[in-house]
Structure formats: structure tokens, C-alpha cells
Scaffold this motif. Structure first.
Motif: not given
Length: 296
Positions: A156-164, A265-270
Motif C-alpha cells: 500500500v502506497t499512500i501519498p502524504i505530501y509533495k515537496e519541491n 517529489r511526492t513522499v509516501y507512507l508504504a
């Protein structure tokens, strides 16, 4: 087919002989041989070749060995979790993470331990895609905070935020006073970039490629801190996530946004799908998602 038969079968393959496997299992060789034969008979398949001195697997045996190792790992995991629930409660949390989370993760943990004061948290840096995937599958961590997206039905890959992603220069660099930095401005700079297999490297190289240019790569690194040290010595420039910058104290560096790119880039919880997650793990996931909802 039961757990004991799978244990005997995988031990035989791991040890490479009936003699070594029987010693490992503390049973006689005839008992081990009989157990393997019964396993083959129950499945109607030949699992090992018996024409040579060395143990070798048939194609069917190779498939069973791989799946049996996964099942036995899961048996062990479930037993440990049930034992922990019975005796102490699930008081452990293993988290894989990337460097840039140090700008926010301590805040989430600080809130989290108020309701879980006895929790033991293990934080492990995991960087490459394969490294994260193996750690999750092999029960080395409950979840990962990663910038890798897993094209895998088991995760399971859940996006939590995006950063430059931003450019980092040494002080007194010729571009430090330029208002709008572009990728073309960076074309001839000595570039410091993450190693092959890192998602951030892939994102940066793709952005240069889309602009019709190539970065002049001189150094490769695994940790952003290493890249910063190289930049401080005037050995080149780099591009890093903005959240890493906010959590670092590098007054001797110049930070610039890149005007003509969508470098982010997007950071995820996996975490593994269809696997038991202790309540403390579920609570951490909930608190992490809630933290970023309040920041929007």
C-alpha cells in the motif's frame, strides 16, 4: 501440507544436504527423508532431483521454496505479535525513512508518544526502491516513509505530501545573485547527485532530459549531508528536497529555486497489504496523515 513440512523442506534446501538439515532440525535423516517424500506425495509433484549428490530443485520445487519462505516468515511474525499482545502488548514500531523527514518526523513522534509512552521506536534509513521493498516484505519494518512509489499489489502506497527540489550552491558562487535560476544555468556546473537507484536522482535526470540537456555529473552520494559537505568545499552544486534544507543549518550555502522546471517529489507512507498491523502502527499512520492535513 503443514508448517512442519514446509520448515523441513526449506531447511533441506538452505543446508544443501539431508545430513546438515537433519542436524539443524534435530531429527534423524530417515525421518527427514520420509517427511519430504510425504510432502511430494500429498502434492503429487516431484520437488527435488535425487539423481546427484547435491540437492537440486525442480521448477515446481523452486516455486514452493520461494512461497514457503514467505509463509514461514509470516507464521513467525504472527506468533511474535500474538505473544507480544498476550504478555506485554505491541510496544515496538519499526519505521524506515528518508533523510528529509527530519524536518517534521520528530513533531509527529512527540505527539504520538504522549499516548504511547512505553513504545520502543526503531528508525532505519532505507533509500533505494529494492531496499525498501525487501525490508517491508522481510518484516524488517512495519512501514516506510519514502519517496518511492511501489508498482506492487502487495504494498500500500499512500501519498502524504509533495515537496519541491531546490538548487544548492557554495557561497560566492557566480549564480548566487541571479534572481531566476534555470536548468540551462546549471548545465556546465560540476554536479553532485544521488547514486543510481535513488528516485530523486531519476527525477532530476528526467528534468534535465526534458529540457534537452544533461547534468555534468562529477560526484555521486547516498546521503544529502555528504552532498552538502562537497558543496561547502566548492566541489560542485547539488539539488535536494526543500524539507531537508529547512531542517539543516548550513549558513555557508546558497539555496535557489529553479524557475523553469517542475522539479518536485511526492513522499509516501508504504506498508504491506493484507498483513496484520498492530494498533500502535495504525495509530502512527493515522497521526502522520492528520499532521499533513492540518498543514494544508
Amino acid at each position: 501440507m503443514d508448517e512442519r513440512q514446509l520448515l523441513y523442506f526449506t531447511a533441506l534446501i538452505d543446508k544443501g544436504s539431508f545430513t546438515k538439515a537433519s542436524k539443524e532440525l534435530h531429527i534423524s535423516q530417515p525421518s527427514l527423508s520420509s517427511a519430504i517424500k510425504k510432502l511430494e506425495e500429498s502434492m503429487g509433484l516431484t520437488l527435488i532431483e535425487r539423481t546427484t549428490r547435491k540437492i537440486s530443485l525442480t521448477k515446481e520445487g523452486e516455486i514452493l521454496y520461494k512461497e514457503a519462505k514467505n509463509l514461514l516468515n509470516q507464521f513467525t511474525h504472527v506468533r511474535e505479535e500474538m505473544s507480544r499482545l498476550k504478555n506485554l502488548g505491541p510496544l515496538e514500531l519499526q519505521i524506515g525513512l528518508i533523510e528529509s523527514v527530519k524536518s517534521w518526523l520528530p513533531k509527529v513522534i512527540s505527539s504520538y508518544i504522549k499516548s504511547n509512552p512505553d513504545i520502543h521506536i526503531q528508525l532505519v534509513e532505507v533509500l533505494g526502491l529494492k531496499q525498501v521493498e525487501l525490508a517491508l516484505k522481510n518484516y524488517k519494518m512495519h512501514l516506510a516513509i519514502t519517496n518511492q512509489y511501489f508498482d506492487n499489489k502487495e504494498i500500500v502506497t499512500i501519498p502524504i505530501y509533495k515537496e519541491n527540489l531546490v538548487a544548492v550552491f557554495p557561497k560566492e558562487h557566480s549564480l548566487q545573485n541571479k534572481q531566476n535560476i534555470t536548468l540551462n544555468d546549471l548545465m556546465h556546473e560540476k554536479f553532485i547527485i544521488g547514486k543510481e537507484g535513488f528516485q530523486t536522482r531519476q527525477d532530476i535526470v528526467s528534468a534535465f532530459r526534458n529540457a534537452g540537456i544533461s547534468p555534468n555529473i562529477h560526484f555521486e552520494f547516498e546521503r544529502f549531508e555528504t552532498a552538502f559537505s562537497l558543496v561547502e568545499e566548492g566541489l560542485g552544486i547539488t539539488i535536494v528536497p526543500e524539507n531537508y534544507i529547512t531542517a539543516s543549518n548550513h549558513a555557508s550555502l546558497t539555496i535557489k529555486t529553479i524557475a523553469d522546471s517542475n522539479l518536485a517529489r511526492t513522499v509516501y507512507l508504504a506498508y504491506m497489504k493484507n498483513r496484520y498491523l498492530p494498533p500502535v502502527v495504525e495509530e502512527f499512520i493515522t497521526r502522520t496523515k492528520a499532521y499533513f492535513k492540518t498543514k494544508k
